[in-house]
Design a protein around this motif. Sequence first.
Motif, PDB file in Angstrom:
ATOM      1  N   PHE A 388       0.821  -1.207   0.000  1.00 38.61           N
ATOM      2  CA  PHE A 388       0.000   0.000   0.000  1.00 38.61           C
ATOM      3  C   PHE A 388       0.859   1.264   0.000  1.00 38.61           C
ATOM      4  O   PHE A 388       0.495   2.281  -0.588  1.00 38.61           O
ATOM      5  N   PHE A 389       2.002   1.202   0.669  1.00 36.01           N
ATOM      6  CA  PHE A 389       2.879   2.362   0.780  1.00 36.01           C
ATOM      7  C   PHE A 389       3.346   2.853  -0.585  1.00 36.01           C
ATOM      8  O   PHE A 389       3.236   4.040  -0.906  1.00 36.01           O
ATOM      9  N   ARG A 390       3.912   1.937  -1.395  1.00 33.44           N
ATOM     10  CA  ARG A 390       4.502   2.340  -2.672  1.00 33.44           C
ATOM     11  C   ARG A 390       3.479   3.073  -3.550  1.00 33.44           C
ATOM     12  O   ARG A 390       3.770   4.127  -4.125  1.00 33.44           O
ATOM     13  N   LYS A 391       2.294   2.511  -3.654  1.00 27.69           N
ATOM     14  CA  LYS A 391       1.267   3.108  -4.512  1.00 27.69           C
ATOM     15  C   LYS A 391       0.842   4.491  -4.012  1.00 27.69           C
ATOM     16  O   LYS A 391       0.726   5.451  -4.784  1.00 27.69           O
ATOM     17  N   ARG A 392       0.632   4.619  -2.708  1.00 27.90           N
ATOM     18  CA  ARG A 392       0.189   5.910  -2.163  1.00 27.90           C
ATOM     19  C   ARG A 392       1.291   6.943  -2.204  1.00 27.90           C
ATOM     20  O   ARG A 392       1.043   8.133  -2.424  1.00 27.90           O
ATOM     21  N   TRP A 393       2.537   6.507  -1.980  1.00 28.13           N
ATOM     22  CA  TRP A 393       3.672   7.444  -1.991  1.00 28.13           C
ATOM     23  C   TRP A 393       3.837   8.067  -3.379  1.00 28.13           C
ATOM     24  O   TRP A 393       4.025   9.268  -3.516  1.00 28.13           O
ATOM     25  N   GLU A 394       3.793   7.223  -4.406  1.00 33.33           N
ATOM     26  CA  GLU A 394       3.965   7.715  -5.771  1.00 33.33           C
ATOM     27  C   GLU A 394       2.755   8.542  -6.222  1.00 33.33           C
ATOM     28  O   GLU A 394       2.907   9.553  -6.904  1.00 33.33           O
ATOM     29  N   LYS A 395       1.563   8.108  -5.813  1.00 34.07           N
ATOM     30  CA  LYS A 395       0.351   8.843  -6.185  1.00 34.07           C
ATOM     31  C   LYS A 395       0.337  10.232  -5.553  1.00 34.07           C
ATOM     32  O   LYS A 395      -0.143  11.207  -6.154  1.00 34.07           O
ATOM     33  N   ALA A 396       0.882  10.343  -4.334  1.00 33.28           N
ATOM     34  CA  ALA A 396       0.895  11.626  -3.626  1.00 33.28           C
ATOM     35  C   ALA A 396       2.060  12.510  -4.061  1.00 33.28           C
ATOM     36  O   ALA A 396       2.194  13.641  -3.589  1.00 33.28           O
ATOM     37  N   GLY A 397       2.918  11.994  -4.957  1.00 34.47           N
ATOM     38  CA  GLY A 397       4.053  12.784  -5.425  1.00 34.47           C
ATOM     39  C   GLY A 397       5.164  12.881  -4.401  1.00 34.47           C
ATOM     40  O   GLY A 397       5.832  13.920  -4.295  1.00 34.47           O
ATOM     41  N   GLY A 398       5.372  11.810  -3.640  1.00 33.67           N
ATOM     42  CA  GLY A 398       6.435  11.803  -2.633  1.00 33.67           C
ATOM     43  C   GLY A 398       7.812  11.947  -3.264  1.00 33.67           C
ATOM     44  O   GLY A 398       8.014  11.623  -4.442  1.00 33.67           O
ATOM     45  N   ARG A 399       8.772  12.445  -2.502  1.00 30.22           N
ATOM     46  CA  ARG A 399      10.122  12.671  -3.020  1.00 30.22           C
ATOM     47  C   ARG A 399      10.766  11.366  -3.481  1.00 30.22           C
ATOM     48  O   ARG A 399      10.383  10.277  -3.050  1.00 30.22           O
ATOM     49  N   LYS A 400      11.751  11.478  -4.349  1.00 24.15           N
ATOM     50  CA  LYS A 400      12.463  10.306  -4.824  1.00 24.15           C
ATOM     51  C   LYS A 400      13.344   9.791  -3.695  1.00 24.15           C
ATOM     52  O   LYS A 400      14.193  10.504  -3.166  1.00 24.15           O
ATOM     53  N   LEU A 401      13.141   8.538  -3.315  1.00 22.75           N
ATOM     54  CA  LEU A 401      13.856   7.969  -2.178  1.00 22.75           C
ATOM     55  C   LEU A 401      15.196   7.382  -2.609  1.00 22.75           C
ATOM     56  O   LEU A 401      15.341   6.884  -3.727  1.00 22.75           O
ATOM     57  N   PRO A 402      16.204   7.435  -1.717  1.00 23.71           N
ATOM     58  CA  PRO A 402      17.532   6.917  -2.057  1.00 23.71           C
ATOM     59  C   PRO A 402      17.603   5.403  -2.142  1.00 23.71           C
ATOM     60  O   PRO A 402      18.614   4.841  -2.547  1.00 23.71           O
ATOM     61  N   VAL A 403      16.550   4.704  -1.750  1.00 28.24           N
ATOM     62  CA  VAL A 403      16.514   3.243  -1.825  1.00 28.24           C
ATOM     63  C   VAL A 403      15.108   2.808  -2.240  1.00 28.24           C
ATOM     64  O   VAL A 403      14.117   3.431  -1.852  1.00 28.24           O
ATOM     65  N   LYS A 404      15.031   1.781  -3.090  1.00 26.62           N
ATOM     66  CA  LYS A 404      13.738   1.350  -3.608  1.00 26.62           C
ATOM     67  C   LYS A 404      13.716  -0.162  -3.745  1.00 26.62           C
ATOM     68  O   LYS A 404      14.661  -0.763  -4.267  1.00 26.62           O
ATOM     69  N   MET A 405      12.642  -0.796  -3.272  1.00 28.14           N
ATOM     70  CA  MET A 405      12.492  -2.236  -3.359  1.00 28.14           C
ATOM     71  C   MET A 405      12.314  -2.665  -4.814  1.00 28.14           C
ATOM     72  O   MET A 405      11.454  -2.150  -5.529  1.00 28.14           O
ATOM     73  N   LEU A 406      13.158  -3.605  -5.262  1.00 32.34           N
ATOM     74  CA  LEU A 406      13.087  -4.102  -6.627  1.00 32.34           C
ATOM     75  C   LEU A 406      11.961  -5.133  -6.772  1.00 32.34           C
ATOM     76  O   LEU A 406      11.533  -5.742  -5.798  1.00 32.34           O
ATOM     77  N   GLY A 407      11.497  -5.328  -8.013  1.00 35.69           N
ATOM     78  CA  GLY A 407      10.514  -6.368  -8.293  1.00 35.69           C
ATOM     79  C   GLY A 407       9.154  -6.153  -7.680  1.00 35.69           C
ATOM     80  O   GLY A 407       8.401  -7.109  -7.461  1.00 35.69           O
ATOM     81  N   PHE A 408       8.819  -4.887  -7.363  1.00 32.13           N
ATOM     82  CA  PHE A 408       7.513  -4.591  -6.784  1.00 32.13           C
ATOM     83  C   PHE A 408       6.440  -4.773  -7.849  1.00 32.13           C
ATOM     84  O   PHE A 408       6.620  -4.358  -8.998  1.00 32.13           O
ATOM     85  N   PRO A 409       5.287  -5.363  -7.539  1.00 33.58           N
ATOM     86  CA  PRO A 409       4.862  -5.882  -6.225  1.00 33.58           C
ATOM     87  C   PRO A 409       5.125  -7.371  -6.040  1.00 33.58           C
ATOM     88  O   PRO A 409       4.793  -7.932  -5.002  1.00 33.58           O
ATOM     89  N   TYR A 410       5.738  -8.010  -7.057  1.00 31.36           N
ATOM     90  CA  TYR A 410       5.831  -9.471  -7.059  1.00 31.36           C
ATOM     91  C   TYR A 410       6.726 -10.008  -5.930  1.00 31.36           C
ATOM     92  O   TYR A 410       6.363 -10.984  -5.256  1.00 31.36           O
ATOM     93  N   LEU A 411       7.891  -9.395  -5.727  1.00 33.44           N
ATOM     94  CA  LEU A 411       8.782  -9.880  -4.670  1.00 33.44           C
ATOM     95  C   LEU A 411       8.218  -9.561  -3.284  1.00 33.44           C
ATOM     96  O   LEU A 411       8.431 -10.317  -2.334  1.00 33.44           O
ATOM     97  N   THR A 412       7.500  -8.463  -3.173  1.00 29.34           N
ATOM     98  CA  THR A 412       6.840  -8.145  -1.902  1.00 29.34           C
ATOM     99  C   THR A 412       5.787  -9.199  -1.580  1.00 29.34           C
ATOM    100  O   THR A 412       5.698  -9.690  -0.446  1.00 29.34           O
ATOM    101  N   LEU A 413       4.998  -9.569  -2.577  1.00 28.55           N
ATOM    102  CA  LEU A 413       3.989 -10.613  -2.395  1.00 28.55           C
ATOM    103  C   LEU A 413       4.632 -11.956  -2.084  1.00 28.55           C
ATOM    104  O   LEU A 413       4.161 -12.697  -1.203  1.00 28.55           O
ATOM    105  N   LEU A 414       5.721 -12.289  -2.780  1.00 30.24           N
ATOM    106  CA  LEU A 414       6.412 -13.555  -2.542  1.00 30.24           C
ATOM    107  C   LEU A 414       6.904 -13.644  -1.109  1.00 30.24           C
ATOM    108  O   LEU A 414       6.724 -14.673  -0.439  1.00 30.24           O
ATOM    109  N   GLY A 415       7.508 -12.579  -0.628  1.00 31.07           N
ATOM    110  CA  GLY A 415       8.001 -12.572   0.746  1.00 31.07           C
ATOM    111  C   GLY A 415       6.881 -12.764   1.753  1.00 31.07           C
ATOM    112  O   GLY A 415       7.001 -13.545   2.704  1.00 31.07           O
ATOM    113  N   GLY A 416       5.762 -12.074   1.531  1.00 35.06           N
ATOM    114  CA  GLY A 416       4.625 -12.204   2.438  1.00 35.06           C
ATOM    115  C   GLY A 416       4.019 -13.594   2.432  1.00 35.06           C
ATOM    116  O   GLY A 416       3.676 -14.141   3.489  1.00 35.06           O
TER     117      GLY A 416
END
Length: 470
Positions: A388-416
Amino acid sequence: MEGLKEMKESTGGEGLKRELTTGQLSMISMGMAIGTGLFLGSGLAVGASGPSVIISYAIGAFIVLLLMGCLAEMTVAHPTSGSFGTIADRYLHPMVGFLVRYSYWIAQVLGIGVEVSAIAVYMKYWFPSVPGIVWIIVFGAVLIYVNLTSVNAFGTFEYWFSMIKVSAIVGFILLGAYVLFGPTGQHHGGMNNLVSDGGFFPFGFKGMWIAVFISLFSFLGTELIAVTAGEAKDPDTAVPKALKATVFRLTVFYVLTMTIMLMIVPWSQAGIEESPFVKVMDYLNIPGASGIMNFIVLTAALSSMNGQLYASSRTMYSLSTERFAPVIFGKLNKKGVPTVALAVSTAGIIVAAVVSALMPGSSYAFMMGISMFGSLFTWLVIFVSHLFFRKRWEKAGGRKLPVKMLGFPYLTLLGGLLLLSLMITAWFTDFKIMLQFGVPWLVFLSLVYLLVKKKNHDVTPANKQHKDAV
């Protein structure tokens, strides 16, 4: 974007002092993860799976790698002592934030009991006739004192104790490699130990999978970096570096040490009456080495316990600042330490003392089982929050973060999904107590949340004015 900015500003340090460096953050997380899970709990994992425990730890490390990728991104966006609890509150639901913070708190409190129970086991090496409860009280008092000092002093203590553990593991790997492959001509075991006595999978895939669940206990604590972010000097730089270094080192350390240990000592000799690492030293007949290794695993437990006292006190402090715990738990002393929150978080020491007295032969396994639920539930919420974070952060125009999870959302789902399946697996193992404790705990917390929410709603200024008007 305004809402996200407001969140970051309101939940930054919350009165805590930002004094922890990148090196201290990395070592604190390492210190939490390199504790009794590796030095003592590894005996349980080996007993459940045999040599295939090597694969079990590799799978466990992979899950942690995915978890840290999700956590790093969210923590840099919101560096707060409330950490994943605050994030779950904002991106999922306030009730989830409440559940995860109290579950994490109880996990750390009970985890303190696990570590101090292990300390009692280690001390029997030198003082076999002294009751374990004596060591629980003595070392518990010492670490409470350490946590009452400034956060910088805590960070320094953890840094050097973790350095001892890391150095010991590196030394163990080098010694084991020399014994196994060196020019001495007196090789011990070797590859034959990995395939003899039932083969590499003596308990089949089931045993290997159960050991994955046990291995997760060894990795618990890596998420502490997110909690310490509220007291980090430069979260944008410190958190990503510390997380990457921690995951890499833990993966190498755990897989290599388990492999070398099993190549030297037959897996059937593993157990939890003493550390498997001490057994290796006894097996090699190195004068005084087993005593030195026992001292090292003792410092490992002390370091991990110290970190858990820190984590539990900060989590309770965060709950207090958001009115989900009594206000008194949010008070800081002159050194910036939440003393009352720390005091209530020492309950695990008392629990461990009682369990040790009632169940002297199985206190460690029991404490380990009941302490795991809160941490694994927290990990599961981290994966869900990230979706939920990634989608809302980008939709709200959040700043570009110095670190980003790769393979979203598939690797996030796999881990869960991997983590959820392992939690369900616990029901079919000797660690059923985890779910027997955890599920009623969530039901209890849900009822408490509804009561606290109603109370907080009733005393808000708007309601008060309305009542006065009536």
